[in-house]
Design a protein around this motif. Sequence first.
Motif, PDB file in Angstrom:
ATOM      1  N   SER A   1       3.527  -3.910   0.374  1.00 46.13           N
ATOM      2  CA  SER A   1       2.960  -3.260  -0.807  1.00 46.13           C
ATOM      3  C   SER A   1       2.634  -1.801  -0.528  1.00 46.13           C
ATOM      4  O   SER A   1       2.822  -0.934  -1.387  1.00 46.13           O
ATOM      5  CB  SER A   1       1.721  -4.013  -1.304  1.00 46.13           C
ATOM      6  N   ALA A   2       2.151  -1.489   0.677  1.00 51.16           N
ATOM      7  CA  ALA A   2       1.870  -0.091   1.019  1.00 51.16           C
ATOM      8  C   ALA A   2       3.152   0.728   1.083  1.00 51.16           C
ATOM      9  O   ALA A   2       3.215   1.852   0.581  1.00 51.16           O
ATOM     10  CB  ALA A   2       1.126  -0.016   2.349  1.00 51.16           C
ATOM     11  N   THR A   3       4.182   0.143   1.662  1.00 55.30           N
ATOM     12  CA  THR A   3       5.456   0.845   1.798  1.00 55.30           C
ATOM     13  C   THR A   3       6.098   1.094   0.441  1.00 55.30           C
ATOM     14  O   THR A   3       6.576   2.194   0.166  1.00 55.30           O
ATOM     15  CB  THR A   3       6.419   0.037   2.696  1.00 55.30           C
TER      16      THR A   3
ATOM     17  N   ARG B   1      -8.504  -0.531   2.327  1.00 56.57           N
ATOM     18  CA  ARG B   1      -9.792  -0.034   1.789  1.00 56.57           C
ATOM     19  C   ARG B   1      -9.875  -0.218   0.278  1.00 56.57           C
ATOM     20  O   ARG B   1     -10.906  -0.609  -0.256  1.00 56.57           O
ATOM     21  CB  ARG B   1      -9.982   1.441   2.140  1.00 56.57           C
ATOM     22  N   SER B   2      -8.790   0.049  -0.416  1.00 58.21           N
ATOM     23  CA  SER B   2      -8.827  -0.062  -1.883  1.00 58.21           C
ATOM     24  C   SER B   2      -8.922  -1.516  -2.334  1.00 58.21           C
ATOM     25  O   SER B   2      -9.511  -1.815  -3.371  1.00 58.21           O
ATOM     26  CB  SER B   2      -7.609   0.610  -2.510  1.00 58.21           C
ATOM     27  N   ARG B   3      -8.374  -2.442  -1.569  1.00 60.50           N
ATOM     28  CA  ARG B   3      -8.421  -3.864  -1.941  1.00 60.50           C
ATOM     29  C   ARG B   3      -9.738  -4.528  -1.572  1.00 60.50           C
ATOM     30  O   ARG B   3     -10.088  -5.555  -2.138  1.00 60.50           O
ATOM     31  CB  ARG B   3      -7.303  -4.629  -1.215  1.00 60.50           C
TER      32      ARG B   3
ATOM     33  N   ALA C   1       2.108   4.383   0.125  1.00 60.41           N
ATOM     34  CA  ALA C   1       0.711   4.584   0.498  1.00 60.41           C
ATOM     35  C   ALA C   1       0.534   4.213   1.958  1.00 60.41           C
ATOM     36  O   ALA C   1       1.368   3.524   2.544  1.00 60.41           O
ATOM     37  CB  ALA C   1      -0.190   3.711  -0.380  1.00 60.41           C
ATOM     38  N   ASP C   2      -0.570   4.653   2.542  1.00 61.35           N
ATOM     39  CA  ASP C   2      -0.838   4.275   3.928  1.00 61.35           C
ATOM     40  C   ASP C   2      -1.547   2.917   3.955  1.00 61.35           C
ATOM     41  O   ASP C   2      -2.303   2.571   3.053  1.00 61.35           O
ATOM     42  CB  ASP C   2      -1.683   5.338   4.629  1.00 61.35           C
TER      43      ASP C   2
END
Length: 187
Positions: A142-144, A155-157, A148-149
């Motif tokens: 999901s980051a890729t 942190r956001s989740r 996003a990093d």
Amino acid sequence: MLGMVIGLILGLLLTKSKWGDYAQGLFDGMSQPIGVVAIIAWFWAGMFATLLQAGGLVDGLIWFGFQTGFEAGWFVGLTFVLAALFSSAVGTGYGTVSAFGILMYPAGVVLGADPTMMLAAILSGAVFGDNLAPVSDTTIVSATTQEADVPGVVRSRFKYSIAAAIPALILFVILVALPRQQENSKC
């Protein structure tokens, strides 16, 4: 493992390109870091569960529960917390379910926990941890895909996950302990 082998064989039989190209694509895919992380996480979870089982963890948990009165609802709550921590550390929800299904589930049932609630606690903890694990394939993919990093995604989740985990933990303890207290008061 059997599903993976069947899928690979079907892919090989149904490919429209050469078998050599299919095999090369397979090796290219397996060399990606995300595939390696997922496979290592699965192996680590399996080895960890086997070690704990061989060490007598289930018997120890049952003994501890009977000696301290830490039974039913409290044990279900503990299972949820431990599954969440384990899944966060290992990065695999499936591995957590398989490990905790072998270790915590039988101990919880012997200690008087509702089998359905034990399974729900294991699944919920596994999903919580898998959602937040920096080494989880879910988090990495999901980051890729969102460019996003990984630490930023975790942190956001976290605020959403913890907002769901706290009420779930409270409900696991209450919903399992309440029927048991009502049974004891009838006796």
